[in-house]
Design an enzyme around this catalytic site. Structure first.
Site, short mmCIF file in Angstrom:
data_model
loop_
_atom_site.label_atom_id
_atom_site.label_comp_id
_atom_site.label_asym_id
_atom_site.label_seq_id
_atom_site.Cartn_x
_atom_site.Cartn_y
_atom_site.Cartn_z
N LYS A 1 1.66 9.40 -5.96
CA LYS A 1 2.00 10.81 -5.72
C LYS A 1 3.15 11.25 -6.63
O LYS A 1 3.13 12.36 -7.19
CB LYS A 1 2.38 11.01 -4.25
N VAL B 1 0.83 -1.20 0.00
CA VAL B 1 0.00 0.00 0.00
C VAL B 1 0.86 1.25 0.00
O VAL B 1 0.61 2.20 -0.74
CB VAL B 1 -0.96 0.00 1.21
N ALA C 1 2.39 1.78 -3.38
CA ALA C 1 1.39 2.28 -4.33
C ALA C 1 1.12 3.76 -4.10
O ALA C 1 0.95 4.53 -5.06
CB ALA C 1 0.10 1.48 -4.21
N TYR C 2 1.08 4.17 -2.85
CA TYR C 2 0.85 5.57 -2.50
C TYR C 2 1.98 6.45 -3.02
O TYR C 2 1.75 7.47 -3.66
CB TYR C 2 0.72 5.70 -0.99
N VAL C 3 3.22 6.05 -2.74
CA VAL C 3 4.38 6.83 -3.18
C VAL C 3 4.42 6.93 -4.70
O VAL C 3 4.65 8.00 -5.27
CB VAL C 3 5.68 6.19 -2.64
#
Length: 219
Positions: free
Chosen positions: A135, A127, A130-132
């Site tokens: 962004k 997770v 995926a977030y990094v």
């Protein structure tokens, strides 16, 4: 200015709306659910409905009608859902920027995250990775586009009261920052031409917000 805030019921956005009002602007909170209207109108925001994940660019452009600037502060949240990092943090940003262009809006402020251009640690969870990635890619597309963008990359967000003191700059090291101080910086840069085409890390620091913005813009 009339400022459209994508993710208008988010934690930073709810702190931003009254600051925009105090500065003489008119916040337009873009939210998914009608039941969020009353609370947002109580802090001075106009409310328009927008489904970030399911609406298309044309719907974004319609939601931005009569606005002068867009703030993208939406996020998929810490829900463990990898897909939402793609559909909200990345695709939501891309559709917001494209919708702004269609609506004839040039000013665009994006809330990202610190250090997302750095490689993700091998032991990072799926997770977080995926977030990094979301962004990072959203910022890259915005930087390559034709909008008058400013990208703010806060460190670890806290719910502590505003301090009014921040460190802002391209190479500011990782640290904590209150959501209230992030909102203050957004409000400070939204109508500052000297902040256009800058990408700044944002953490708690020693300079008042206005002085930190002026120093970062001059460096």
């Amino acid at each position: 200015m009339r400022v459209a805030v994508v993710g208008g019921h988010g934690q930073i956005a709810r702190l931003l709306h009254p600051l925009l009002v105090a500065a003489g602007h008119h916040p337009v909170a873009l939210v998914r659910r009608e039941e969020q209207r009353t609370a947002l109108e109580a802090v001075g925001a106009e409310v328009r409905l927008l489904d970030i994940e399911n609406d298309d660019v044309a719907a974004f452009a319609r939601a931005f009608e009569d606005c002068d600037a867009v703030v993208f502060s939406a996020g998929g949240g810490p829900d463990g859902n990898v897909t939402r990092k793609q559909t909200v943090d990345l695709e939501g940003s891309l559709k917001s920027a494209a919708g702004a262009a269609v609506a004839g809006i040039r000013r665009f402020v994006q809330v990202s995250a610190i250090d997302v251009d750095q490689p993700v640690a091998p032991d990072a969870g799926e997770v977080w990775a995926a977030y990094v990635t979301a962004k990072r890619d959203a910022d890259a597309v915005l930087r390559a586009g034709a909008l008058d963008w400013t990208i703010l990359r806060p460190g670890r967000l806290t719910d502590d009261p505003a301090t009014g003191l921040v460190a802002l700059g391209a190479d500011v090291p990782r640290g904590d920052v209150t959501r209230a101080d992030v909102a203050s910086v957004i409000a400070a840069v939204i109508d500052r031409p000297e902040s256009v085409h800058h990408q700044w890390n944002l953490v708690g620091g020693e300079l008042p917000v206005a002085a930190a913005v002026a120093r970062a813009a001059a460096s």
